[in-house]
Design a protein around this motif. Structure first.
Motif, PDB file in Angstrom:
ATOM      1  N   ILE A   1       0.864  -1.173   0.000  1.00 41.57           N
ATOM      2  CA  ILE A   1       0.000   0.000   0.000  1.00 41.57           C
ATOM      3  C   ILE A   1       0.903   1.226   0.000  1.00 41.57           C
ATOM      4  CG2 ILE A   1      -1.803   1.254   1.244  1.00 41.57           C
ATOM      5  CD1 ILE A   1      -2.498  -1.528   2.525  1.00 41.57           C
ATOM      6  N   ARG A   2       0.673   2.138  -0.936  1.00 38.58           N
ATOM      7  CA  ARG A   2       1.593   3.254  -1.112  1.00 38.58           C
ATOM      8  C   ARG A   2       0.832   4.541  -1.367  1.00 38.58           C
ATOM      9  NH1 ARG A   2       4.911   5.106  -5.770  1.00 38.58           N
ATOM     10  NH2 ARG A   2       6.806   6.048  -4.962  1.00 38.58           N
ATOM     11  N   ILE A   3       1.311   5.603  -0.740  1.00 30.39           N
ATOM     12  CA  ILE A   3       0.777   6.942  -0.989  1.00 30.39           C
ATOM     13  C   ILE A   3       1.872   7.752  -1.647  1.00 30.39           C
ATOM     14  CG2 ILE A   3      -0.047   9.070   0.085  1.00 30.39           C
ATOM     15  CD1 ILE A   3      -1.377   7.377   2.204  1.00 30.39           C
ATOM     16  N   ALA A   4       1.595   8.242  -2.852  1.00 31.76           N
ATOM     17  CA  ALA A   4       2.621   8.972  -3.595  1.00 31.76           C
ATOM     18  C   ALA A   4       1.971   9.711  -4.757  1.00 31.76           C
ATOM     19  CB  ALA A   4       3.693   8.015  -4.125  1.00 31.76           C
ATOM     20  N   GLU A   5       2.757  10.598  -5.352  1.00 32.06           N
ATOM     21  CA  GLU A   5       2.300  11.326  -6.528  1.00 32.06           C
ATOM     22  C   GLU A   5       2.445  10.448  -7.767  1.00 32.06           C
ATOM     23  OE1 GLU A   5       2.985  15.745  -8.467  1.00 32.06           O
ATOM     24  OE2 GLU A   5       4.696  14.681  -7.602  1.00 32.06           O
ATOM     25  N   ASP A   6       1.378  10.381  -8.537  1.00 34.74           N
ATOM     26  CA  ASP A   6       1.404   9.605  -9.772  1.00 34.74           C
ATOM     27  C   ASP A   6       2.055  10.457 -10.867  1.00 34.74           C
ATOM     28  OD1 ASP A   6       0.915   8.176 -12.099  1.00 34.74           O
ATOM     29  OD2 ASP A   6      -1.069   7.499 -11.437  1.00 34.74           O
ATOM     30  N   PRO A   7       3.196  10.044 -11.402  1.00 35.17           N
ATOM     31  CA  PRO A   7       3.875  10.869 -12.409  1.00 35.17           C
ATOM     32  C   PRO A   7       3.075  11.023 -13.698  1.00 35.17           C
ATOM     33  CG  PRO A   7       4.920   8.708 -12.237  1.00 35.17           C
ATOM     34  CD  PRO A   7       3.939   8.808 -11.118  1.00 35.17           C
ATOM     35  N   ARG A   8       2.074  10.190 -13.917  1.00 34.60           N
ATOM     36  CA  ARG A   8       1.302  10.269 -15.155  1.00 34.60           C
ATOM     37  C   ARG A   8       0.374  11.476 -15.174  1.00 34.60           C
ATOM     38  NH1 ARG A   8      -1.087   4.295 -14.897  1.00 34.60           N
ATOM     39  NH2 ARG A   8      -1.401   5.096 -12.767  1.00 34.60           N
ATOM     40  N   ASP A   9      -0.194  11.806 -14.022  1.00 32.45           N
ATOM     41  CA  ASP A   9      -1.112  12.959 -13.978  1.00 32.45           C
ATOM     42  C   ASP A   9      -0.800  13.925 -12.840  1.00 32.45           C
ATOM     43  OD1 ASP A   9      -1.883  11.486 -11.779  1.00 32.45           O
ATOM     44  OD2 ASP A   9      -3.802  10.861 -12.613  1.00 32.45           O
ATOM     45  N   GLU A  10       0.314  13.648 -12.100  1.00 31.02           N
ATOM     46  CA  GLU A  10       0.773  14.522 -11.011  1.00 31.02           C
ATOM     47  C   GLU A  10      -0.264  14.648  -9.896  1.00 31.02           C
ATOM     48  OE1 GLU A  10       1.937  18.216 -12.777  1.00 31.02           O
ATOM     49  OE2 GLU A  10       3.778  17.385 -13.627  1.00 31.02           O
ATOM     50  N   ARG A  11      -1.072  13.632  -9.710  1.00 29.17           N
ATOM     51  CA  ARG A  11      -2.031  13.604  -8.617  1.00 29.17           C
ATOM     52  C   ARG A  11      -1.560  12.626  -7.550  1.00 29.17           C
ATOM     53  NH1 ARG A  11      -8.043  13.393 -11.495  1.00 29.17           N
ATOM     54  NH2 ARG A  11      -7.888  15.397 -12.598  1.00 29.17           N
ATOM     55  N   TRP A  12      -1.807  12.983  -6.301  1.00 34.69           N
ATOM     56  CA  TRP A  12      -1.460  12.091  -5.204  1.00 34.69           C
ATOM     57  C   TRP A  12      -2.551  11.037  -5.061  1.00 34.69           C
ATOM     58  CZ3 TRP A  12       2.402  12.074  -1.182  1.00 34.69           C
ATOM     59  CH2 TRP A  12       3.485  12.909  -1.489  1.00 34.69           C
ATOM     60  N   LYS A  13      -2.108   9.781  -4.918  1.00 36.96           N
ATOM     61  CA  LYS A  13      -3.049   8.677  -4.858  1.00 36.96           C
ATOM     62  C   LYS A  13      -2.626   7.679  -3.781  1.00 36.96           C
ATOM     63  CE  LYS A  13      -3.968   8.964  -9.831  1.00 36.96           C
ATOM     64  NZ  LYS A  13      -3.928   8.265 -11.128  1.00 36.96           N
ATOM     65  N   ILE A  14      -3.591   6.920  -3.313  1.00 37.05           N
ATOM     66  CA  ILE A  14      -3.291   5.723  -2.528  1.00 37.05           C
ATOM     67  C   ILE A  14      -3.462   4.539  -3.475  1.00 37.05           C
ATOM     68  CG2 ILE A  14      -5.672   5.718  -1.619  1.00 37.05           C
ATOM     69  CD1 ILE A  14      -4.584   4.164   0.807  1.00 37.05           C
ATOM     70  N   SER A  15      -2.421   3.759  -3.624  1.00 38.96           N
ATOM     71  CA  SER A  15      -2.446   2.621  -4.533  1.00 38.96           C
ATOM     72  C   SER A  15      -2.227   1.339  -3.739  1.00 38.96           C
ATOM     73  CB  SER A  15      -1.386   2.759  -5.626  1.00 38.96           C
ATOM     74  OG  SER A  15      -0.095   2.868  -5.064  1.00 38.96           O
ATOM     75  N   THR A  16      -2.900   0.292  -4.177  1.00 40.05           N
ATOM     76  CA  THR A  16      -2.805  -1.012  -3.519  1.00 40.05           C
ATOM     77  C   THR A  16      -2.439  -2.056  -4.553  1.00 40.05           C
ATOM     78  OG1 THR A  16      -4.480  -0.370  -1.900  1.00 40.05           O
ATOM     79  CG2 THR A  16      -4.013  -2.701  -2.115  1.00 40.05           C
ATOM     80  N   LEU A  17      -1.447  -2.867  -4.216  1.00 42.60           N
ATOM     81  CA  LEU A  17      -0.974  -3.934  -5.103  1.00 42.60           C
ATOM     82  C   LEU A  17      -0.999  -5.244  -4.327  1.00 42.60           C
ATOM     83  CD1 LEU A  17       2.004  -3.841  -7.543  1.00 42.60           C
ATOM     84  CD2 LEU A  17       1.876  -5.665  -5.858  1.00 42.60           C
ATOM     85  N   VAL A  18      -1.623  -6.256  -4.915  1.00 41.61           N
ATOM     86  CA  VAL A  18      -1.676  -7.593  -4.320  1.00 41.61           C
ATOM     87  C   VAL A  18      -0.986  -8.559  -5.274  1.00 41.61           C
ATOM     88  CG1 VAL A  18      -3.133  -9.448  -3.461  1.00 41.61           C
ATOM     89  CG2 VAL A  18      -3.813  -7.069  -3.093  1.00 41.61           C
ATOM     90  N   ARG A  19       0.106  -9.157  -4.813  1.00 44.28           N
ATOM     91  CA  ARG A  19       0.883 -10.082  -5.642  1.00 44.28           C
ATOM     92  C   ARG A  19       0.811 -11.481  -5.037  1.00 44.28           C
ATOM     93  NH1 ARG A  19       5.219  -8.820  -8.900  1.00 44.28           N
ATOM     94  NH2 ARG A  19       5.353  -6.787  -7.875  1.00 44.28           N
ATOM     95  N   ASP A  20       0.456 -12.462  -5.868  1.00 42.76           N
ATOM     96  CA  ASP A  20       0.435 -13.855  -5.425  1.00 42.76           C
ATOM     97  C   ASP A  20       0.896 -14.743  -6.573  1.00 42.76           C
ATOM     98  OD1 ASP A  20      -1.761 -14.165  -7.153  1.00 42.76           O
ATOM     99  OD2 ASP A  20      -3.196 -13.756  -5.555  1.00 42.76           O
ATOM    100  N   SER A  21       0.767 -16.049  -6.394  1.00 39.34           N
ATOM    101  CA  SER A  21       1.253 -16.980  -7.416  1.00 39.34           C
ATOM    102  C   SER A  21       0.471 -16.870  -8.715  1.00 39.34           C
ATOM    103  CB  SER A  21       1.182 -18.424  -6.889  1.00 39.34           C
ATOM    104  OG  SER A  21      -0.155 -18.758  -6.534  1.00 39.34           O
TER     105      SER A  21
END
Length: 226
Positions: free
Chosen positions: A126-146
């Motif tokens: 889970i990450r909070i950061a500025e999206d370089p594509r549109d320069e908006r701050w977002k909370i992003s969630t990534l779920v990685r499994d098999s």
């Protein structure tokens, strides 16, 4: 003229026995050295495994009907990493809900979105950061499994972005660096970091409503009937 005496049979037998002893000793030394090398390699491998588990989080095998989670180290600010495990439950799916807003008078955040979590182990970021594509701050969630990777993101309100971009004290009551388990039908709040801004007060008890809007980072493993 002196006579040359030949070795007696008993002396020859003692010589042959000594040679066997020498060969046996060499064999034993080789075995001992081999065991020592194997033990050293095993200890090195165990040390490397322990380091890897500390870096990525390790979930020991719990009961089959439990949800488990542990927080893994993260070197990036506003980035949270967890290893989670959910059981295979007939008629039940699991999902990860996330938000940055706990409204005044409520005990649960207003969840922005949910992302599916498959049975088995997953690595959640889970990450909070500025999206370089549109320069908006977002909370992003990534779920990685098999089975692959699933991503989801939500643009943050400007009021939340302003808080995350500055330094404030944070109260964390989510999952730490030791494994937490719960029955699969109960929600597990893996992330609950609340920012202390200004003079606003903070109630730490999760079963009481907040006495003001609480900006923070929230994530929860939930179960839902199919």
């Amino acid at each position: 003229m002196s006579e040359i005496s030949e070795p007696r049979p008993s002396q020859r037998r003692r010589g042959r026995f000594s040679l066997r002893q020498l060969l046996l000793a060499i064999t034993m030394i080789a075995l001992v050295l081999g065991n020592v090398v194997s033990i050293l390699r095993l200890r090195k491998a165990e040390s490397a495994l322990a380091s890897l588990r500390a870096e990525s989080g390790y979930l020991s095998p719990p009961a089959s009907d439990l949800v488990a989670a542990i927080r893994a180290p993260s070197e990036q600010p506003l980035t949270y990493v967890f290893r989670v495990r959910v059981p295979e439950s007939p008629g039940v799916d699991h999902r990860l809900a996330y938000s940055t807003w706990l409204p005044e008078g409520k005990t649960q955040p207003d969840w922005y979105a949910m992302i599916a979590v498959r049975p088995g182990e997953s690595l959640v970021t889970i990450r909070i950061a500025e999206d370089p594509r549109d320069e908006r701050w977002k909370i992003s969630t990534l779920v990685r499994d098999s089975g692959g990777v699933r991503r989801m993101g939500t643009t943050l309100p400007e009021a939340h972005t302003a808080i995350f971009r500055t330094s404030h004290d944070v109260i964390s009551t989510g999952v730490a660096d030791s494994m937490v388990t719960l029955p699969s039908d109960q929600p597990l709040r893996i992330l609950d970091d609340r920012w202390l801004v200004g003079t606003e007060s903070l109630l730490l008890s999760g079963d009481k409503p907040a006495n003001s809007d609480q900006i923070g980072v929230y994530a929860e493993l939930q179960s839902v009937a199919r």
